[in-house]
Design an enzyme around this catalytic site. Structure first.
Site, PDB file in Angstrom:
ATOM      1  N   ASP A   1       0.877  -1.344   0.014  1.00 35.08           N
ATOM      2  CA  ASP A   1      -0.111  -0.005  -0.019  1.00 35.08           C
ATOM      3  C   ASP A   1       0.853   1.384  -0.034  1.00 35.08           C
ATOM      4  O   ASP A   1       2.000   1.261   0.220  1.00 35.08           O
ATOM      5  CB  ASP A   1      -1.058  -0.025   1.239  1.00 35.08           C
ATOM      6  CG  ASP A   1      -0.240  -0.612   2.246  1.00 35.08           C
ATOM      7  OD1 ASP A   1       0.998  -0.467   2.392  1.00 35.08           O
ATOM      8  OD2 ASP A   1      -1.226  -0.895   3.313  1.00 35.08           O
TER       9      ASP A   1
ATOM     10  N   HIS B   1      -7.012  -5.479  10.191  1.00 32.07           N
ATOM     11  CA  HIS B   1      -6.936  -5.059   8.787  1.00 32.07           C
ATOM     12  C   HIS B   1      -5.685  -5.816   8.492  1.00 32.07           C
ATOM     13  O   HIS B   1      -4.739  -5.855   8.963  1.00 32.07           O
ATOM     14  CB  HIS B   1      -7.218  -3.900   8.508  1.00 32.07           C
ATOM     15  CG  HIS B   1      -6.220  -2.805   8.730  1.00 32.07           C
ATOM     16  ND1 HIS B   1      -6.388  -1.716   9.641  1.00 32.07           N
ATOM     17  CD2 HIS B   1      -4.939  -2.697   8.493  1.00 32.07           C
ATOM     18  CE1 HIS B   1      -5.391  -1.005   9.637  1.00 32.07           C
ATOM     19  NE2 HIS B   1      -4.392  -1.686   9.139  1.00 32.07           N
TER      20      HIS B   1
ATOM     21  N   GLU C   1      -9.631  -1.965   5.584  1.00 29.88           N
ATOM     22  CA  GLU C   1     -10.365  -1.831   6.819  1.00 29.88           C
ATOM     23  C   GLU C   1     -11.698  -2.731   7.084  1.00 29.88           C
ATOM     24  O   GLU C   1     -11.956  -3.126   5.934  1.00 29.88           O
ATOM     25  CB  GLU C   1     -10.804  -0.306   6.912  1.00 29.88           C
ATOM     26  CG  GLU C   1      -9.539   0.779   6.713  1.00 29.88           C
ATOM     27  CD  GLU C   1      -8.702   1.080   8.095  1.00 29.88           C
ATOM     28  OE1 GLU C   1      -8.806   0.084   8.997  1.00 29.88           O
ATOM     29  OE2 GLU C   1      -8.352   2.034   8.350  1.00 29.88           O
TER      30      GLU C   1
HETATM   31  C1  GLP Z   1      -1.077  -0.016   8.369  1.00 31.15           C
HETATM   32  C2  GLP Z   1      -0.429  -0.805   7.266  1.00 31.15           C
HETATM   33  C3  GLP Z   1      -0.497  -2.465   7.398  1.00 31.15           C
HETATM   34  C4  GLP Z   1       0.195  -2.639   8.881  1.00 31.15           C
HETATM   35  C5  GLP Z   1      -0.429  -1.875   9.884  1.00 31.15           C
HETATM   36  C6  GLP Z   1       0.327  -2.132  11.376  1.00 31.15           C
HETATM   37  O1  GLP Z   1      -2.278  -0.052   8.596  1.00 31.15           O
HETATM   38  N1  GLP Z   1      -1.194  -0.437   6.240  1.00 31.15           N
HETATM   39  O2  GLP Z   1      -0.269  -3.061   6.419  1.00 31.15           O
HETATM   40  O3  GLP Z   1       0.151  -4.034   8.988  1.00 31.15           O
HETATM   41  O4  GLP Z   1      -0.349  -0.580   9.874  1.00 31.15           O
HETATM   42  O5  GLP Z   1       1.214  -1.211  11.569  1.00 31.15           O
HETATM   43  P1  GLP Z   1       2.294  -1.737  12.642  1.00 31.15           P
HETATM   44  O6  GLP Z   1       3.186  -2.989  12.280  1.00 31.15           O
HETATM   45  O7  GLP Z   1       3.138  -0.357  12.663  1.00 31.15           O
HETATM   46  O8  GLP Z   1       1.647  -2.032  14.007  1.00 31.15           O
END
Ligand code: GLP
Length: 262
Positions: free
Chosen positions: A70, A141, A146
């Site tokens: 993304d 998600h 979402e």
């Molecule tokens: C965002 C990204 C996801 C990721 C999530 C969790 O939403 N789009 O791909 O898994 O954050 O991030 P973190 O690993 O910093 O908790």
């Protein structure tokens, strides 16, 4: 689904990196190994380990093509919170991947729908993704899919929930208003179409999301739960992330993983 429980974040990261490296090394086809990648704090340890392996001469990315999950809509590559910036900072600038092998959705594209359609077409043209590495949002998600995004969704524009923007505001001066409202994201089905999916899930704050993904019903409310239907899905996690699993679920995965190394 496999759930590989490791004692802590470092061990989880090492396990996941070794798994990815083993797949890249075992790939003997002329066609490149196609690796899906994710951002967020969870996979940073994995990237550190992969860089270490490259520097030790144990791993090469010359025959690897990557597709990232993304990108924030409206952030230029140079922005230090863009996912393009993140990936180069933590991985691509330190390994031998050819620049043309890196694919990341362009948050500054003129026509987001077209950008997303081309991304899907490029993945299809190369023969699909061999292994997709991902993390998980606190609401369960995957990528930026979402709650209530269709489990058959493909790459497209996503509106971020207030919850996700609050969580991600830590990267934008703790200011929700500075946190992007939209992103371009692969769909749930773009991820589950990969031959293998590997999620890294760590920390207490992910415990409810992990339990919902593994034990809950397959539901668009928790888009990661789509992995229950995948033939080759692995969750690598640390002990704190297991805090909401039922004791029997926890024991079950420890038992069946005893005989496996990778
Ligand atoms: C965002 C990204 C996801 C990721 C999530 C969790 O939403 N789009 O791909 O898994 O954050 O991030 P973190 O690993 O910093 O908790």
């Amino acid at each position: 689904m496999r759930v590989v429980i490791q004692e802590n974040y470092d061990k989880m990261s090492k396990w996941a990196a070794e798994y990815i490296a083993s797949k890249i090394k075992a790939h003997k086809e002329e066609r490149p190994f196609v690796l899906g990648l994710a951002t967020g704090s969870s996979p940073i340890g994995v990237y550190n380990e992969l860089v270490k392996m490259y520097k030790a001469g144990e791993l090469s990315f010359k025959n690897v093509v990557t597709f990232n999950m993304d990108e924030y809509l409206g952030l230029p590559r140079e922005h230090d919170q863009s996912y393009w910036y993140f990936m180069h900072y933590y991985l691509f600038d330190h390994v031998d991947i050819p620049a043309e092998n890196v694919n990341i959705l362009n948050g500054m594209c003129e026509d987001p729908e077209e950008e997303c359609a081309q991304y899907e077409a490029k993945i299809a043209a190369i023969g699909g993704i061999d292994l997709f590495l991902g993390g998980i949002g606190q609401d369960g998600h995957i990528a930026f899919n979402e709650p209530y995004t269709s489990l058959t969704s493909r790459t497209g524009v996503r509106v971020l929930t207030t919850d996700t923007r609050i969580v991600n505001s830590r990267f934008f001066d703790n200011d929700v208003d500075k946190t992007p409202e939209k992103a371009l994201s692969v769909g749930v089905e773009t991820v589950t179409d990969a031959k293998e999916v590997l999620l890294v899930i760590n920390g207490h704050n992910k415990a409810a999301a992990l339990a919902a993904t593994v034990e809950g019903p397959v539901s668009a409310k928790v888009t990661c739960s789509a992995l229950q239907m995948h033939k080759n899905a692995i969750i690598a996690c640390d002990e704190p992330a297991c805090g909401e699993l039922k004791v029997d679920t926890y024991k079950y995965f420890l038992d069946i993983e005893k005989s496996q190394r990778l």
